[in-house]
Motif scaffolding. Structure first.
Motif, short mmCIF file in Angstrom:
data_model
loop_
_atom_site.label_atom_id
_atom_site.label_comp_id
_atom_site.label_asym_id
_atom_site.label_seq_id
_atom_site.Cartn_x
_atom_site.Cartn_y
_atom_site.Cartn_z
N SER A 13 42.17 49.12 36.76
CA SER A 13 42.71 48.08 36.53
C SER A 13 44.30 47.86 36.60
CB SER A 13 41.85 48.05 35.15
OG SER A 13 41.07 47.43 35.89
N TYR A 14 44.93 47.22 35.62
CA TYR A 14 45.99 47.20 35.42
C TYR A 14 46.32 47.03 33.82
CZ TYR A 14 46.92 46.94 40.57
OH TYR A 14 47.36 47.15 41.84
N GLY A 15 46.32 47.73 33.26
CA GLY A 15 45.61 47.02 31.67
C GLY A 15 45.09 46.19 32.17
N ALA A 16 44.44 45.81 31.08
CA ALA A 16 43.72 44.43 30.88
C ALA A 16 42.81 43.68 32.49
CB ALA A 16 44.35 43.40 30.20
N ARG A 17 44.38 44.07 33.33
CA ARG A 17 43.68 43.22 34.82
C ARG A 17 43.10 44.08 35.83
NH1 ARG A 17 46.54 38.69 37.36
NH2 ARG A 17 48.00 38.22 35.18
N LEU A 18 42.39 43.20 36.32
CA LEU A 18 41.79 43.87 37.47
C LEU A 18 42.33 44.17 37.92
CD1 LEU A 18 38.34 45.21 38.19
CD2 LEU A 18 38.08 43.17 38.84
N GLY A 19 42.25 45.60 39.80
CA GLY A 19 42.79 45.25 40.16
C GLY A 19 41.27 45.71 41.43
N CYS A 20 40.91 46.48 41.38
CA CYS A 20 39.32 46.69 41.91
C CYS A 20 38.13 47.12 41.26
CB CYS A 20 40.19 46.84 43.23
SG CYS A 20 40.39 48.68 43.86
N GLY A 37 40.69 38.75 52.04
CA GLY A 37 40.35 37.75 51.07
C GLY A 37 41.59 37.38 50.45
N GLU A 38 41.10 36.48 49.36
CA GLU A 38 42.84 35.15 48.72
C GLU A 38 43.14 36.35 48.57
OE1 GLU A 38 40.70 32.91 46.30
OE2 GLU A 38 40.04 33.60 45.33
N SER A 39 44.75 35.67 48.04
CA SER A 39 45.55 36.56 47.56
C SER A 39 45.31 36.95 45.72
CB SER A 39 46.99 35.46 47.57
OG SER A 39 47.99 36.22 46.68
N GLY A 40 45.51 37.96 45.29
CA GLY A 40 45.14 38.54 44.58
C GLY A 40 43.73 39.06 44.16
N SER A 41 43.10 39.53 45.60
CA SER A 41 41.81 39.79 45.10
C SER A 41 41.42 41.24 45.58
CB SER A 41 41.21 39.34 46.60
OG SER A 41 41.16 39.72 48.10
N GLY A 42 42.60 41.66 45.54
CA GLY A 42 42.25 43.41 45.56
C GLY A 42 43.03 44.43 46.19
N LYS A 43 43.61 43.45 47.62
CA LYS A 43 43.11 44.18 49.60
C LYS A 43 44.38 44.91 48.80
CE LYS A 43 44.26 40.32 51.25
NZ LYS A 43 44.35 39.67 49.07
N SER A 44 45.65 44.87 48.57
CA SER A 44 46.95 45.97 47.90
C SER A 44 46.19 46.99 47.37
CB SER A 44 47.89 45.24 48.02
OG SER A 44 48.13 44.62 48.89
N THR A 45 45.46 45.98 46.40
CA THR A 45 45.37 47.84 45.60
C THR A 45 44.13 48.88 45.79
OG1 THR A 45 45.54 46.17 43.48
CG2 THR A 45 44.02 47.63 43.31
N LEU A 46 42.87 48.51 46.51
CA LEU A 46 42.25 49.40 47.32
C LEU A 46 42.91 49.80 48.50
CD1 LEU A 46 39.77 50.19 48.19
CD2 LEU A 46 39.38 48.27 49.17
N1 LIG Z 1 51.22 46.50 39.66
C1 LIG Z 1 50.62 45.91 39.26
N2 LIG Z 1 50.42 45.19 37.72
C2 LIG Z 1 49.90 44.04 37.07
N3 LIG Z 1 48.71 43.89 37.87
C3 LIG Z 1 48.83 43.76 39.21
C4 LIG Z 1 49.80 44.43 40.04
N4 LIG Z 1 49.46 44.15 40.94
C5 LIG Z 1 48.49 43.97 41.04
N5 LIG Z 1 47.69 43.23 39.89
C6 LIG Z 1 46.74 42.55 40.38
O1 LIG Z 1 45.87 42.80 40.46
C7 LIG Z 1 45.16 41.71 41.77
C8 LIG Z 1 44.61 42.46 43.18
O2 LIG Z 1 46.77 42.39 43.21
P1 LIG Z 1 46.76 42.95 44.44
O3 LIG Z 1 47.49 42.82 45.09
O4 LIG Z 1 45.92 43.80 44.80
O5 LIG Z 1 45.69 41.57 45.37
P2 LIG Z 1 45.67 41.10 46.82
O6 LIG Z 1 44.32 40.87 47.41
O7 LIG Z 1 46.39 41.84 47.86
O8 LIG Z 1 46.89 39.79 47.02
P3 LIG Z 1 47.90 39.95 48.01
O9 LIG Z 1 47.11 38.33 49.18
O10 LIG Z 1 48.96 38.79 47.18
O11 LIG Z 1 48.58 41.09 48.87
C9 LIG Z 1 45.68 40.60 41.19
O12 LIG Z 1 45.87 40.09 40.03
C10 LIG Z 1 47.41 41.09 40.63
O13 LIG Z 1 47.42 40.07 39.98
#
Ligand SMILES: Nc1ncnc2c1ncn2[C@@H]1O[C@H](COP(=O)(O)OP(=O)(O)OP(=O)(O)O)[C@@H](O)[C@H]1O
Ligand SMILES: [Mg+2]
Length: 251
Positions: A13-20, A37-46
């Motif tokens: 998580s990023y603080g209160a925001r869920l990454g994956c 998955g769509e933008s913001g679904s957590g792909k890059s976080t994973l």
């Molecule tokens: N550095 C960060 N600080 C706070 N929140 C973040 C950070 N990076 C990602 N998030 C949040 O974590 C969630 C997942 O983001 P992530 O970048 O992993 O998605 P994604 O699937 O890679 O999206 P995209 O297709 O746009 O690249 C989103 O809600 C995003 O706003």
């Protein structure tokens, strides 16, 4: 045979925001796993957690049976240098823009111990050829290259050390369609020839179809479906995947 990578209940998580959250899967040697998955679904976080660029909060990442989250930083850096590679969407993030094309490739060999200048230059030339960059461009800087060429150079830089496991985050994103097609062809050939194991993030289902053996579909940080690529795309089970597939004309 045991999995190259085993991921168990990974969360970040990023603080209160869920990454994956609660992400689990196995990656077998020589397999290409697509994450869609769509933008913001957590792909890059994973992907960032897997590659060690981001610190996960929970779960286990077993690489060849060893928990990478429990490794020391130097140990993990050594792994990243010798056995893993990461291909960024933006070539600027994966290249050194002030260094020549040959230098970009050669310095990676030096980082794993190569010292003979003639051999390094020969290997760099060979790799430029493999990614279809003429040997005459070896002393040019990346900024003199087109976007597609820069991306091919980034691939050469990252594969020259012969990694086992390659992470890619939208490697064809931001490129023209015709340039994308050529890059995909090239990637496909390299994955096959080098027997690479790959985790590739893409929101382009056509890219997933072409490259991935298996797919994992993410939504709001969770994996909602996974399976063989053709199965997932031709017969999606989750309502969200059905929507994702039906929203593109042809994959
Ligand atoms: N550095 C960060 N600080 C706070 N929140 C973040 C950070 N990076 C990602 N998030 C949040 O974590 C969630 C997942 O983001 P992530 O970048 O992993 O998605 P994604 O699937 O890679 O999206 P995209 O297709 O746009 O690249 C989103 O809600 C995003 O706003
Ligand atoms: Mg992303």
């Amino acid at each position: 045979m045991s999995p190259l990578l085993r991921v168990e209940s990974l969360g970040k998580s990023y603080g209160a925001r869920l990454g994956c959250a609660e992400v689990s899967f196995d990656l077998w040697p020589g397999e290409v796993l697509g994450i869609v998955g769509e933008s913001g679904s957590g792909k890059s976080t994973l992907l960032g957690c897997l590659a060690g660029h981001l610190a996960a909060d929970s779960g286990r990442i077993l690489y060849r049976g060893r928990d990478t989250r429990a490794m020391s930083e130097p140990e993990r850096r050594m792994l990243a240098r010798t056995e893993w590679a990461f291909v960024h969407q933006n070539p600027r993030d994966g290249l050194r823009m002030g260094v020549s094309a040959g230098g970009n490739v050669g310095e990676r060999l030096m980082a794993v111990g190569a010292r003979n200048y003639g051999q390094i230059r020969a290997a760099a030339t060979d790799w430029l050829g493999r990614v279809e960059i003429a040997a005459t461009r070896i002393d040019d800087r990346p900024r003199q290259f087109s976007g597609g060429m820069q991306q091919r150079l980034q691939i050469a830089r990252n594969l020259v050390t012969g990694p086992r496991l390659v992470f890619m985050d939208e490697p064809t994103g931001g490129l023209d369609v015709s340039v994308q097609a050529r890059l995909l062809d090239l990637l496909r050939g390299l994955v096959r020839d080098m027997g690479l194991s790959v985790v590739i993030v893409t929101h382009d289902l056509a890219v997933a179809r072409l490259l991935a053996d298996r797919l994992m579909v993410m939504k709001d940080g969770h994996v909602i479906e996974q399976g063989l690529t053709d199965q997932v795309l031709d017969d999606p089970q989750a309502a969200y995947t059905q929507l994702l597939v039906s929203s593109v004309l042809q994959v």
